[in-house]
Scaffold this active site. Structure first.
Site, PDB file in Angstrom:
ATOM      1  N   GLY A  52       0.742  -1.332  -0.219  1.00 33.36           N
ATOM      2  CA  GLY A  52       0.072   0.044  -0.090  1.00 33.36           C
ATOM      3  C   GLY A  52       0.791   1.334   0.040  1.00 33.36           C
ATOM      4  CB  ILE A  65      -1.007   5.392   6.061  1.00 31.78           C
ATOM      5  CG1 ILE A  65      -1.943   6.799   6.181  1.00 31.78           C
ATOM      6  CG2 ILE A  65      -1.293   4.457   7.358  1.00 31.78           C
ATOM      7  CD1 ILE A  65      -3.373   6.542   6.599  1.00 31.78           C
ATOM      8  CD  GLN A  83      -3.509   0.157  -7.482  1.00 34.09           C
ATOM      9  OE1 GLN A  83      -4.606  -0.004  -8.009  1.00 34.09           O
ATOM     10  NE2 GLN A  83      -3.116   1.119  -6.648  1.00 34.09           N
ATOM     11  CB  VAL A 107      -5.209  -6.770  -3.738  1.00 35.00           C
ATOM     12  CG1 VAL A 107      -4.026  -6.578  -3.130  1.00 35.00           C
ATOM     13  CG2 VAL A 107      -6.223  -5.417  -3.862  1.00 35.00           C
ATOM     14  CB  ILE A 126      -4.776  -1.772  -0.003  1.00 33.40           C
ATOM     15  CG1 ILE A 126      -3.201  -2.106  -0.362  1.00 33.40           C
ATOM     16  CG2 ILE A 126      -5.700  -2.122  -1.127  1.00 33.40           C
ATOM     17  CD1 ILE A 126      -2.911  -3.592  -0.924  1.00 33.40           C
ATOM     18  CB  ALA A 155     -14.962   3.506  -3.214  1.00 36.89           C
ATOM     19  CE1 TYR A 197     -13.690   6.849   3.879  1.00 36.96           C
ATOM     20  CE2 TYR A 197     -14.856   5.341   5.214  1.00 36.96           C
ATOM     21  CZ  TYR A 197     -13.592   5.638   4.463  1.00 36.96           C
ATOM     22  OH  TYR A 197     -12.634   5.004   4.540  1.00 36.96           O
ATOM     23  CE  LYS A 250     -11.158   2.106   5.212  1.00 38.01           C
ATOM     24  NZ  LYS A 250      -9.665   1.301   4.644  1.00 38.01           N
ATOM     25  NE  ARG A 287      -4.001  18.402   2.264  1.00 43.12           N
ATOM     26  CZ  ARG A 287      -5.005  18.498   1.531  1.00 43.12           C
ATOM     27  NH1 ARG A 287      -5.066  17.949   0.156  1.00 43.12           N
ATOM     28  NH2 ARG A 287      -5.886  19.113   1.911  1.00 43.12           N
ATOM     29  CG  LEU A 329      -0.963   9.938  -3.814  1.00 43.03           C
ATOM     30  CD1 LEU A 329      -0.194   8.840  -4.804  1.00 43.03           C
ATOM     31  CD2 LEU A 329      -0.770  11.106  -4.438  1.00 43.03           C
TER      32      LEU A 329
HETATM   33  P1  NAD Z   1      -2.473   5.969  -0.630  1.00 42.95           P
HETATM   34  O1  NAD Z   1      -3.083   6.414  -1.778  1.00 42.95           O
HETATM   35  O2  NAD Z   1      -1.171   6.439  -0.340  1.00 42.95           O
HETATM   36  O3  NAD Z   1      -2.569   4.352  -0.169  1.00 42.95           O
HETATM   37  C1  NAD Z   1      -3.685   3.557  -0.735  1.00 42.95           C
HETATM   38  C2  NAD Z   1      -3.164   2.510  -1.622  1.00 42.95           C
HETATM   39  O4  NAD Z   1      -4.085   1.565  -1.994  1.00 42.95           O
HETATM   40  C3  NAD Z   1      -2.012   2.887  -2.633  1.00 42.95           C
HETATM   41  O5  NAD Z   1      -0.685   2.397  -2.340  1.00 42.95           O
HETATM   42  C4  NAD Z   1      -2.785   2.176  -3.853  1.00 42.95           C
HETATM   43  O6  NAD Z   1      -1.657   1.378  -4.821  1.00 42.95           O
HETATM   44  C5  NAD Z   1      -3.448   0.903  -3.012  1.00 42.95           C
HETATM   45  N1  NAD Z   1      -4.380   0.345  -4.049  1.00 42.95           N
HETATM   46  C6  NAD Z   1      -5.469   0.587  -4.377  1.00 42.95           C
HETATM   47  N2  NAD Z   1      -6.150  -0.259  -5.056  1.00 42.95           N
HETATM   48  C7  NAD Z   1      -5.324  -1.347  -5.153  1.00 42.95           C
HETATM   49  C8  NAD Z   1      -5.157  -2.563  -5.775  1.00 42.95           C
HETATM   50  N3  NAD Z   1      -6.270  -2.784  -6.714  1.00 42.95           N
HETATM   51  N4  NAD Z   1      -4.113  -3.451  -5.752  1.00 42.95           N
HETATM   52  C9  NAD Z   1      -3.252  -3.129  -4.784  1.00 42.95           C
HETATM   53  N5  NAD Z   1      -2.940  -2.078  -4.001  1.00 42.95           N
HETATM   54  C10 NAD Z   1      -4.086  -1.157  -4.289  1.00 42.95           C
HETATM   55  O7  NAD Z   1      -3.568   6.543   0.592  1.00 42.95           O
HETATM   56  P2  NAD Z   1      -3.553   6.355   2.248  1.00 42.95           P
HETATM   57  O8  NAD Z   1      -4.507   7.364   2.802  1.00 42.95           O
HETATM   58  O9  NAD Z   1      -2.230   6.085   2.746  1.00 42.95           O
HETATM   59  O10 NAD Z   1      -4.428   4.849   2.299  1.00 42.95           O
HETATM   60  C11 NAD Z   1      -3.853   3.778   3.046  1.00 42.95           C
HETATM   61  C12 NAD Z   1      -5.354   3.080   3.803  1.00 42.95           C
HETATM   62  O11 NAD Z   1      -5.349   4.048   5.034  1.00 42.95           O
HETATM   63  C13 NAD Z   1      -6.479   3.069   3.226  1.00 42.95           C
HETATM   64  O12 NAD Z   1      -6.988   1.589   3.585  1.00 42.95           O
HETATM   65  C14 NAD Z   1      -7.290   3.973   3.959  1.00 42.95           C
HETATM   66  O13 NAD Z   1      -8.573   3.701   3.780  1.00 42.95           O
HETATM   67  C15 NAD Z   1      -6.685   4.144   5.008  1.00 42.95           C
HETATM   68  N6  NAD Z   1      -7.093   5.282   5.839  1.00 42.95           N
HETATM   69  C16 NAD Z   1      -6.711   6.539   5.211  1.00 42.95           C
HETATM   70  C17 NAD Z   1      -7.039   7.813   5.855  1.00 42.95           C
HETATM   71  C18 NAD Z   1      -6.627   9.162   5.386  1.00 42.95           C
HETATM   72  O14 NAD Z   1      -7.101  10.179   5.818  1.00 42.95           O
HETATM   73  N7  NAD Z   1      -5.859   9.295   4.560  1.00 42.95           N
HETATM   74  C19 NAD Z   1      -7.836   7.748   7.153  1.00 42.95           C
HETATM   75  C20 NAD Z   1      -8.138   6.726   7.481  1.00 42.95           C
HETATM   76  C21 NAD Z   1      -7.581   5.297   7.112  1.00 42.95           C
HETATM   77  O1  0WE Z   2     -10.323   5.687   2.942  1.00 48.16           O
HETATM   78  C1  0WE Z   2     -10.085   6.758   2.881  1.00 48.16           C
HETATM   79  C2  0WE Z   2     -10.134   6.982   1.504  1.00 48.16           C
HETATM   80  C3  0WE Z   2     -10.361   5.944   0.551  1.00 48.16           C
HETATM   81  C4  0WE Z   2     -10.452   6.192  -0.754  1.00 48.16           C
HETATM   82  C5  0WE Z   2      -9.873   7.223  -1.532  1.00 48.16           C
HETATM   83  C6  0WE Z   2     -10.201   7.505  -3.000  1.00 48.16           C
HETATM   84  C7  0WE Z   2     -10.008   8.534  -3.575  1.00 48.16           C
HETATM   85  C8  0WE Z   2      -9.567   8.200  -5.240  1.00 48.16           C
HETATM   86  C9  0WE Z   2     -10.776   5.148  -1.556  1.00 48.16           C
HETATM   87  N1  0WE Z   2     -11.335   5.143  -2.888  1.00 48.16           N
HETATM   88  C10 0WE Z   2     -10.941   6.053  -3.706  1.00 48.16           C
HETATM   89  N2  0WE Z   2     -11.154   6.261  -5.065  1.00 48.16           N
HETATM   90  C11 0WE Z   2     -10.503   7.093  -5.673  1.00 48.16           C
HETATM   91  O2  0WE Z   2     -10.931   7.290  -7.000  1.00 48.16           O
HETATM   92  N3  0WE Z   2      -9.976   7.732   3.691  1.00 48.16           N
HETATM   93  C12 0WE Z   2     -10.271   7.365   5.183  1.00 48.16           C
HETATM   94  C13 0WE Z   2      -9.622   8.982   3.362  1.00 48.16           C
HETATM   95  C14 0WE Z   2     -10.981   9.824   3.296  1.00 48.16           C
HETATM   96  O3  0WE Z   2     -11.804   9.631   2.145  1.00 48.16           O
HETATM   97  C15 0WE Z   2     -13.150  10.359   2.322  1.00 48.16           C
HETATM   98  C16 0WE Z   2     -12.839  10.801   3.881  1.00 48.16           C
HETATM   99  C17 0WE Z   2     -11.535  10.682   4.114  1.00 48.16           C
HETATM  100  C18 0WE Z   2     -11.144  11.005   5.761  1.00 48.16           C
HETATM  101  C19 0WE Z   2     -14.117  10.529   1.589  1.00 48.16           C
HETATM  102  C20 0WE Z   2     -15.227  11.277   2.141  1.00 48.16           C
HETATM  103  C21 0WE Z   2     -15.109  11.907   3.434  1.00 48.16           C
HETATM  104  C22 0WE Z   2     -14.070  11.840   4.193  1.00 48.16           C
END
Ligand code: NAD
Ligand code: 0WE
Length: 262
Positions: free
Chosen positions: A13, A20, A40, A65, A92, A95, A156, A163, A193, A195
């Site tokens: 991821g 993260i 990925q 995945v 990972i 949506a 969300y 989740k 913050r 991607l």
């Molecule tokens: P990120 O974009 O850096 O990481 C998301 C990862 O998912 C990427 O590395 C992407 O390559 C991978 N991914 C998506 N589809 C895939 C696939 N088909 N096969 C393999 N890998 C795939 O963003 P992040 O914020 O670091 O997200 C990591 C996790 O943290 C996620 O589960 C997200 O829901 C969770 N999360 C994020 C936040 C936030 O605010 N950023 C808060 C709570 C939880």
């Molecule tokens: O889990 C997440 C984000 C996960 C995510 C992000 C994207 C953006 C690009 C899943 N799928 C996609 N698809 C894409 O095309 N978070 C916890 C971060 C997040 O996302 C939100 C939040 C927060 C916080 C969406 C709406 C409201 C709050």
């Protein structure tokens, strides 16, 4: 320092240096873990290779995945370098973009629901299933969740049910793998913050709101998540499994803080 010395941990991821998963990798490296990475797709290969080399890792393998063969190939290839290992970090989620904006009931679709659950939830247990026999006793698996599993959060949408299912998945995996001394946990992270979040409409506004009412009055960082993740994957957490630990500065334990009644 070095509470992960002798542990081999696979991290899935990392997409950038603000991911993260990268914060987790850095914290685990500081605690002397030996790391391997998955990416990925080919677009990410060079960047992840560079980040991995910076953490003394030479094991960088592809895994989308969505595909069962990608998951079996991953562990076949990994087994040429590591016959056994001690941990897996799953960071990972996905949506389709159109699912994350607007009224939930109007926006959700069968396909959106299915994709969100397959990529964000099934993939965690699918990876565990595929590497089960390679995991040493006292291994730990970790995934990343969000408060949207427990509360209805604007926009969300379908990621909330996904989740919630991920958190139930953690409990069922913990119960299944506990007898072989494998622990399974999740961190419920506050907004950061990355991607995956920077494209979300109103994300800056959400961060400002959280910063103003969270008990610790600041945003969570990938270092905060990384340190908690390193702990959970170490033997220091030997009694913790099936748990969802909130690393959110206390945001989720408050209510009506925004009213600032004086
Ligand atoms: P990120 O974009 O850096 O990481 C998301 C990862 O998912 C990427 O590395 C992407 O390559 C991978 N991914 C998506 N589809 C895939 C696939 N088909 N096969 C393999 N890998 C795939 O963003 P992040 O914020 O670091 O997200 C990591 C996790 O943290 C996620 O589960 C997200 O829901 C969770 N999360 C994020 C936040 C936030 O605010 N950023 C808060 C709570 C939880
Ligand atoms: O889990 C997440 C984000 C996960 C995510 C992000 C994207 C953006 C690009 C899943 N799928 C996609 N698809 C894409 O095309 N978070 C916890 C971060 C997040 O996302 C939100 C939040 C927060 C916080 C969406 C709406 C409201 C709050």
């Amino acid at each position: 320092m070095g509470f992960l010395a002798g542990k081999r941990i696979l991290i899935a991821g990392v997409a950038s240096k603000v991911s993260i998963a990268y914060g987790i990798a850095q914290a685990m490296y500081k605690q002397r873990a030996e790391l391997a990475f998955t990416y990925q797709n080919n677009k990410l290969k060079d960047r992840i290779t560079e980040l991995a080399i910076g953490l003394d890792s030479k094991i960088i393998l592809p895994c989308n995945v969505e595909k069962d063969e990608n998951i079996t190939d991953l562990f076949n290839q990994l087994s040429q370098k590591w016959t056994t290992f001690d941990g897996l970090v799953h960071s990972i989620a996905f949506a389709p973009n159109d699912q994350l904006n607007g009224d939930y009931v109007n926006t959700v679709s069968r396909q959106g629901f299915q994709i969100a659950h397959e990529i964000s939830v099934y993939s965690f247990v699918a990876m565990a299933k595929a590497c089960r026999l390679m995991l040493n006793p006292n291994s730990a698996l970790l995934t990343i969740s969000y408060l949207g599993a427990e509360r209805a959060i604007v926009n969300y949408n379908v990621m909330g049910p996904a989740k919630a299912s991920l958190e139930a998945n953690v409990r069922y995996m913990a119960n299944s793998m506990g007898p072989e001394s494998i622990r399974v946990n999740a961190i419920s992270a506050g907004p950061i913050r990355t991607l995956a979040s920077s494209g979300i409409k109103g994300f800056r506004k959400m961060l400002n709101y959280c910063e103003s009412i969270t008990p610790i009055r600041r945003s969570i960082t990938i270092e905060d998540i990384g340190n908690s993740a390193a702990f959970l994957c170490s033997d220091l957490a030997s009694g913790i499994t099936g748990e969802v630990i909130h690393v959110d500065g206390g945001f989720s334990i408050t209510a009506m803080n925004e009213l600032e009644l004086k």
